[in-house]
Design a protein around this motif. Structure first.
Motif, PDB file in Angstrom:
ATOM      1  N   ILE A  35       0.835  -1.205   0.000  1.00 20.35           N
ATOM      2  CA  ILE A  35       0.000   0.000   0.000  1.00 20.35           C
ATOM      3  C   ILE A  35       0.869   1.255   0.000  1.00 20.35           C
ATOM      4  N   GLU A  36       1.894   1.246   0.852  1.00 22.72           N
ATOM      5  CA  GLU A  36       2.766   2.434   0.930  1.00 22.72           C
ATOM      6  C   GLU A  36       3.514   2.651  -0.379  1.00 22.72           C
ATOM      7  N   SER A  37       3.864   1.569  -1.056  1.00 20.06           N
ATOM      8  CA  SER A  37       4.528   1.694  -2.354  1.00 20.06           C
ATOM      9  C   SER A  37       3.576   2.302  -3.378  1.00 20.06           C
ATOM     10  N   ALA A  38       2.292   1.868  -3.345  1.00 17.22           N
ATOM     11  CA  ALA A  38       1.296   2.410  -4.280  1.00 17.22           C
ATOM     12  C   ALA A  38       1.054   3.893  -4.011  1.00 17.22           C
ATOM     13  N   VAL A  39       1.008   4.274  -2.711  1.00 17.96           N
ATOM     14  CA  VAL A  39       0.795   5.676  -2.340  1.00 17.96           C
ATOM     15  C   VAL A  39       1.959   6.532  -2.840  1.00 17.96           C
ATOM     16  N   ALA A  40       3.180   6.007  -2.685  1.00 21.64           N
ATOM     17  CA  ALA A  40       4.367   6.749  -3.125  1.00 21.64           C
ATOM     18  C   ALA A  40       4.352   6.933  -4.632  1.00 21.64           C
ATOM     19  N   ALA A  45       3.297  10.513  -9.311  1.00 18.24           N
ATOM     20  CA  ALA A  45       2.476  10.801 -10.496  1.00 18.24           C
ATOM     21  C   ALA A  45       1.763  12.132 -10.342  1.00 18.24           C
ATOM     22  N   ALA A  46       1.300  12.433  -9.113  1.00 20.26           N
ATOM     23  CA  ALA A  46       0.606  13.700  -8.871  1.00 20.26           C
ATOM     24  C   ALA A  46       1.534  14.880  -9.100  1.00 20.26           C
ATOM     25  N   LEU A  47       2.798  14.728  -8.712  1.00 18.10           N
ATOM     26  CA  LEU A  47       3.761  15.800  -8.901  1.00 18.10           C
ATOM     27  C   LEU A  47       4.123  15.980 -10.375  1.00 18.10           C
ATOM     28  N   LEU A  48       4.263  14.851 -11.062  1.00 23.23           N
ATOM     29  CA  LEU A  48       4.696  14.919 -12.451  1.00 23.23           C
ATOM     30  C   LEU A  48       3.555  15.234 -13.405  1.00 23.23           C
ATOM     31  N   ASP A  49       2.415  14.645 -13.152  1.00 23.65           N
ATOM     32  CA  ASP A  49       1.310  14.752 -14.103  1.00 23.65           C
ATOM     33  C   ASP A  49       0.164  15.623 -13.607  1.00 23.65           C
ATOM     34  N   GLY A  50       0.238  16.004 -12.318  1.00 21.11           N
ATOM     35  CA  GLY A  50      -0.840  16.819 -11.774  1.00 21.11           C
ATOM     36  C   GLY A  50      -2.079  16.005 -11.472  1.00 21.11           C
ATOM     37  N   ALA A  51      -1.944  14.656 -11.348  1.00 14.59           N
ATOM     38  CA  ALA A  51      -3.114  13.821 -11.064  1.00 14.59           C
ATOM     39  C   ALA A  51      -3.542  14.014  -9.624  1.00 14.59           C
ATOM     40  N   ALA A  52      -4.846  14.117  -9.414  1.00 11.86           N
ATOM     41  CA  ALA A  52      -5.381  14.339  -8.071  1.00 11.86           C
ATOM     42  C   ALA A  52      -5.596  13.006  -7.371  1.00 11.86           C
ATOM     43  N   THR A  53      -5.361  12.992  -6.049  1.00 10.76           N
ATOM     44  CA  THR A  53      -5.597  11.783  -5.244  1.00 10.76           C
ATOM     45  C   THR A  53      -7.030  11.780  -4.755  1.00 10.76           C
ATOM     46  N   VAL A  54      -7.705  10.653  -4.917  1.00  7.81           N
ATOM     47  CA  VAL A  54      -9.107  10.530  -4.487  1.00  7.81           C
ATOM     48  C   VAL A  54      -9.146  10.426  -2.970  1.00  7.81           C
ATOM     49  N   PRO A  55      -9.837  11.346  -2.269  1.00  5.31           N
ATOM     50  CA  PRO A  55      -9.856  11.334  -0.797  1.00  5.31           C
ATOM     51  C   PRO A  55     -10.378  10.027  -0.218  1.00  5.31           C
ATOM     52  N   GLU A  56     -11.466   9.483  -0.856  1.00  2.02           N
ATOM     53  CA  GLU A  56     -12.039   8.234  -0.334  1.00  2.02           C
ATOM     54  C   GLU A  56     -11.022   7.096  -0.381  1.00  2.02           C
ATOM     55  N   LYS A  57     -10.253   7.051  -1.460  1.00  2.40           N
ATOM     56  CA  LYS A  57      -9.250   6.002  -1.625  1.00  2.40           C
ATOM     57  C   LYS A  57      -8.157   6.148  -0.584  1.00  2.40           C
ATOM     58  N   THR A  58      -7.747   7.394  -0.328  1.00  2.00           N
ATOM     59  CA  THR A  58      -6.726   7.667   0.680  1.00  2.00           C
ATOM     60  C   THR A  58      -7.196   7.245   2.061  1.00  2.00           C
ATOM     61  N   GLU A  59      -8.479   7.517   2.361  1.00  2.00           N
ATOM     62  CA  GLU A  59      -9.041   7.170   3.658  1.00  2.00           C
ATOM     63  C   GLU A  59      -9.138   5.649   3.832  1.00  2.00           C
ATOM     64  N   ARG A  60      -9.550   4.963   2.760  1.00  2.00           N
ATOM     65  CA  ARG A  60      -9.635   3.502   2.826  1.00  2.00           C
ATOM     66  C   ARG A  60      -8.261   2.896   3.097  1.00  2.00           C
ATOM     67  N   ARG A  61      -7.264   3.438   2.421  1.00  2.00           N
ATOM     68  CA  ARG A  61      -5.909   2.935   2.627  1.00  2.00           C
ATOM     69  C   ARG A  61      -5.438   3.186   4.057  1.00  2.00           C
TER      70      ARG A  61
END
Length: 204
Positions: A35-40, A45-61
């Protein structure tokens, strides 16, 4: 015996339980690392591509990681307690083992002693024949002296009977020897028998 088997089963169950806890802890650690590897990767990707992290997904993790860490803590606590439990069972087993051994040996000893007595009774019956066998040497000496010539072909049964009897008695295990097979007693009986035979032969 059943109590001993029950305690051994408890030890085996504790070993199986320890293996299960170690496996669950290892799996939880592996899942957290995944999980921590996927988050990293997503953060990069968010820094490079500007992709937003889904809050619900972050909370589930986050909740899953908390649950997995709880598993790791609980299994670690359980693993710390298992050695003490095992020692308790092993102490009970050690306490029980002597009484089981004593009971088993009592059963064996009773049968062994009975068998020994039967052997002694059987061997006691050969005391008289052994005395007679030894007496033949004494009779031979009384009739012919210590040295004489003879034809072995005609007399194949000329041998040192007293030596044979003596060696037999010497090699007989003490536990198996009845009092009737005492070497001194056999010699005394042999002397009496030889004298009786000699008197019969001489017509006395």
């Amino acid at each position: 015996m059943e109590a001993q088997a029950g305690l051994r089963k408890q030890i085996a169950d504790l070993e199986a339980m320890a293996a299960k806890f170690r496996r669950e802890s290892a799996e939880a650690k592996e899942e957290i690392a995944r999980i921590e590897s996927a988050v990293a990767e997503e953060a990069v990707a968010a820094l490079l591509d500007g992709a937003a992290t889904v809050p619900e997904k972050t909370e589930r993790r986050r909740r899953k990681i908390e649950r997995l860490r709880s598993i790791i803590e609980n299994t670690a606590a359980a693993l710390n307690q298992l050695p003490a439990r095992r020692r308790d069972v092993e102490e009970k087993l050690e306490t029980l083992t002597p009484s089981i051994v004593d009971a088993a040996l009592d059963e064996v000893s009773a049968r062994r002693l009975a068998a020994l007595e039967k052997v002694k009774v059987g061997l006691a019956e050969i005391a008289a024949p052994l005395a007679e066998l030894a007496a033949t040497d004494m009779l031979e000496r009384d009739l012919l002296g210590e040295h004489f010539a003879f034809d072995p072909g005609k007399h194949p049964h000329v041998f040192a009977a007293r030596v044979v009897v003596a060696r037999f008695l010497e090699n007989l295990p003490v536990r198996l020897t009845p009092e009737q097979l005492d070497a001194f007693t056999i010699r005394s009986q042999a002397a009496e028998i030889a004298t009786h035979w000699l008197n019969d032969i001489k017509g006395n």
